[in-house]
Design an enzyme around this catalytic site. Sequence first.
Site, PDB file in Angstrom:
ATOM      1  N   CYS A 383       0.838  -1.193   0.000  1.00  0.00           N
ATOM      2  CA  CYS A 383       0.000   0.000   0.000  1.00  0.00           C
ATOM      3  C   CYS A 383       0.881   1.254   0.000  1.00  0.00           C
ATOM      4  CB  CYS A 383      -0.965  -0.043   1.184  1.00  0.00           C
ATOM      5  SG  CYS A 383      -2.351   1.099   1.032  1.00  0.00           S
ATOM      6  N   HIS A 518      -3.439  -5.216   0.221  1.00  0.00           N
ATOM      7  CA  HIS A 518      -2.915  -5.704   1.502  1.00  0.00           C
ATOM      8  C   HIS A 518      -2.924  -7.236   1.497  1.00  0.00           C
ATOM      9  CE1 HIS A 518      -2.659  -2.000   3.995  1.00  0.00           C
ATOM     10  NE2 HIS A 518      -3.541  -1.560   3.111  1.00  0.00           N
ATOM     11  N   GLU A 520      -1.611  -9.301   3.423  1.00  0.00           N
ATOM     12  CA  GLU A 520      -1.662  -9.913   4.757  1.00  0.00           C
ATOM     13  C   GLU A 520      -3.079 -10.281   5.182  1.00  0.00           C
ATOM     14  OE1 GLU A 520      -1.650  -5.357   5.615  1.00  0.00           O
ATOM     15  OE2 GLU A 520      -0.918  -6.761   4.096  1.00  0.00           O
TER      16      GLU A 520
END
Length: 545
Positions: A383, A518, A520
């Site tokens: 990001c 993102h 994750e």
Amino acid sequence: MPLSPTKYIFVTGGVLSSLGKGIAAASIATLLKNVGFKVSILKADPYINVDPGTMSPLEHGEVFVTDDGAETDLDLGHYERFLDVDLHQTNNFTTGKVYSTVIEKERRGDYLGETIQVIPHIVGEITRRMKEAAKGQDILIVEIGGTVGDIEGLPFLEAIRELRSEVGKKNAMNIHLTLVPYITVAGELKTKPTQHSVQELRRIGITPDMLICRAERPLPKELRNKLASSCGVERNSVIESADAPTIYQVPLNFLKDNILAPVSEVLDLGELKPHMEEWNTLVKRVIAPRDEIVIAFVGKYLGLKESYKSLTESLIHAGAHLDAKITIKWVDSEVLEEKGEKGLLDDVDGILVPGGFGERGVEGKMRAIRYARENGVPYLGICLGMQLAMIEFARNVLKIEDANSVEFNATCKNPIIYLIDTFLDTSGQKQLRTYQSPLGGTMRLGAYQCQTKKGSLLREVYQDKPTIKERHRHRYEANPEYRSAFEAAGLTVSGESDGLIEAVELEGHPWFIGVQFHPEFTSRLTNPNKAILGFAKAALATRHG
């Protein structure tokens, strides 16, 4: 055979917060899923905020984003990481959301002029949301945020009391997680906090079927018997929850303590034998890995690492699959800006710059990016980490000295990064899903497809998939006007979504990727995210030369 009707397991907490209700709920869900049941989890938060989206990371930790764009409590991240499922906005709600819905209905006249009260209207809305989340599931685990005795939590406790009465005792179970503190001066574990917490539950009509006891020391058999007798639960329903070297060991600890036996007895589930072999292997690798990798984590919220919870957990997942411990070297970007790279970056195997908001610390992050670019150190920018990689490249390779983001300088002449609103206004991409925040900003939230470039490192990392799907949470986008200049100089756009730049990578570098999404948020212990796993592999290769 699917269960009908859906069974409910309600998880409440007592004495104090942060005891690990979310991990306990996720652990029970994991065991039941690995038996073969279709299991989901819901987190009901009594705070009055509508969602955590506008809450400070210092106040609340990470905001977890679901596939459908909901900004939720970080416990939903734990649920997804344990269960390897995609949850949705129906899996998390707050007091604020409940009251907003009820007030909107009242204003529309849906209640036909009734006097609106906590009972039945607020409590009814809470139970409606629980039933909605239970649709299509064999078992729904409901975690009630906060602790018993909190005034804002009373409607939620009333809701689970009423719901159990409605569905019947064989279809609902109450589990209470509490603290059994060890008093060093006295040299003993104390049961009174648990007894008082259970008394508070009983006062409002809820009797727990099981106690999960957080304790620093093992619970002697005599103490378990005392808790069972004083709190009115069966002796096999007092479960120990000791600190573990990794949260992923908790399901195995619960299994060892035979937690499924009383669950089966209460809910009439028959013999329960979960298949935890793969899980057990991964946990062993987390606890005693063969290798080690050192990753520089360059951020600015280092005083509260809960702000990066999904990302730090995703590194654990990648490490488990590589049989390597990923040691995080926390690098404060402001310190890096002030003191330089020496001693901070020269001994690491990879450099990671995570997402974030605001100008503070960005110059230090760009120093880390330049160091990775010029020294062949594997780099992953997420990001803001991708956006800063583009700005750093524009300044130091393209020699655009005033290259910047409009987030940091609204009037900059070379906006490498600009507001998503600008993209919407100039390109007419009406299909782009965005959300208007109460603060006036437009956020891009939730999962979007990304087309990967053929022959790119990104496509290789995602196992040659031409299209991938990842989640977003940001307001700013890479400006496509500079794309040709970037690519001519060696910074290639390797991922796109409806005209938006989703990923960039550096030609001729061992491993250098920036992604706007993102990764994750979609990483799980049994299924690590491909981008983060690829980054960890590259760092491991660097370590072994």
